[in-house]
Design an enzyme around this catalytic site. Structure first.
Site, PDB file in Angstrom:
ATOM      1  N   HIS A   1       5.630   6.377  -0.487  1.00  0.00           N
ATOM      2  CA  HIS A   1       6.444   5.194  -0.736  1.00  0.00           C
ATOM      3  C   HIS A   1       5.629   3.923  -0.534  1.00  0.00           C
ATOM      4  O   HIS A   1       4.590   3.940   0.114  1.00  0.00           O
ATOM      5  CB  HIS A   1       7.652   5.166   0.205  1.00  0.00           C
ATOM      6  CG  HIS A   1       7.266   5.000   1.630  1.00  0.00           C
ATOM      7  ND1 HIS A   1       6.778   6.041   2.406  1.00  0.00           N
ATOM      8  CD2 HIS A   1       7.252   3.901   2.435  1.00  0.00           C
ATOM      9  CE1 HIS A   1       6.497   5.591   3.614  1.00  0.00           C
ATOM     10  NE2 HIS A   1       6.771   4.296   3.652  1.00  0.00           N
TER      11      HIS A   1
ATOM     12  N   HIS B   1       0.859  -1.180   0.000  1.00  0.00           N
ATOM     13  CA  HIS B   1       0.000   0.000   0.000  1.00  0.00           C
ATOM     14  C   HIS B   1       0.900   1.236   0.000  1.00  0.00           C
ATOM     15  O   HIS B   1       2.103   1.121   0.211  1.00  0.00           O
ATOM     16  CB  HIS B   1      -0.918   0.021   1.231  1.00  0.00           C
ATOM     17  CG  HIS B   1      -0.145   0.197   2.500  1.00  0.00           C
ATOM     18  ND1 HIS B   1       0.462  -0.864   3.150  1.00  0.00           N
ATOM     19  CD2 HIS B   1       0.176   1.300   3.220  1.00  0.00           C
ATOM     20  CE1 HIS B   1       1.100  -0.407   4.223  1.00  0.00           C
ATOM     21  NE2 HIS B   1       0.955   0.906   4.287  1.00  0.00           N
TER      22      HIS B   1
END
Length: 178
Positions: A128, A44
């Site tokens: 990220h 995710h």
């Protein structure tokens, strides 16, 4: 000491299953010899980590989240840079250039959630996707450069419990046309 039931919560953009599989295969090609690979199902892009929150406040968090100004369009993010974050001991995929609408949305979400965060850390948002934890080596050589595109039209609130992530609620980034 707070005896209320707690949940570890975070907001994130989900990663579609086809993209998770492609990134996982690419990660395997790196031949990593250190760290703990993040389970593919947990890929995710974190927007905001809330940490431990009283479970009784989840409904309030959801109400506030539903009123955060969204970009009004799908967010497309190129994950095209591989980095090691030494302090966090993680190997991450990140954008070389994050879209402005993502940065604005993450900031708006952070501001809206200030009442629910006990110790707000002044951390700059760096989008990220974590590939590996406890990573203590250099950036690995990649046979092919990372070129992945995360396309999100929703964001969600997740609970983290014993390495498993459970979606609690989700909201559209784009208002549906009536």
């Amino acid at each position: 000491m707070n005896n209320e039931p707690q949940s570890r919560l975070f907001f994130a953009l989900g990663c579609p299953s086809a993209l998770r599989k492609t990134i996982s295969q690419w990660r395997s090609s790196l031949g990593l010899r250190t760290g703990r690979p993040v389970p593919t199902a947990n890929f995710h892009l974190t927007l905001l980590f809330l940490g431990a929150v009283n479970t009784a406040r989840i409904a309030d968090i959801c109400t506030v989240a539903s009123n955060v100004k969204t970009p009004g369009k799908r967010i497309t993010l190129a994950l095209d840079r591989l980095e090691v974050w030494r302090k966090s001991k993680v190997l991450v995929l990140m954008p070389d250039d994050a879209p402005a609408e993502l940065m604005r949305f993450a900031y708006a979400l952070e501001q809206a959630m200030l009442p629910f965060v006990h110790n707000p850390e002044q951390k700059e948002f760096r989008p990220h996707l974590t590939l590996s934890r406890d990573y203590l080596s250099q950036v690995p050589e990649a046979g092919s450069p990372p070129e992945f595109f995360l396309r999100a039209d929703r964001f969600a609130l997740y609970e983290s419990h014993k390495g498993q992530y459970r979606m609690i609620a989700e909201w559209p980034l784009v208002e549906s046309e009536s």
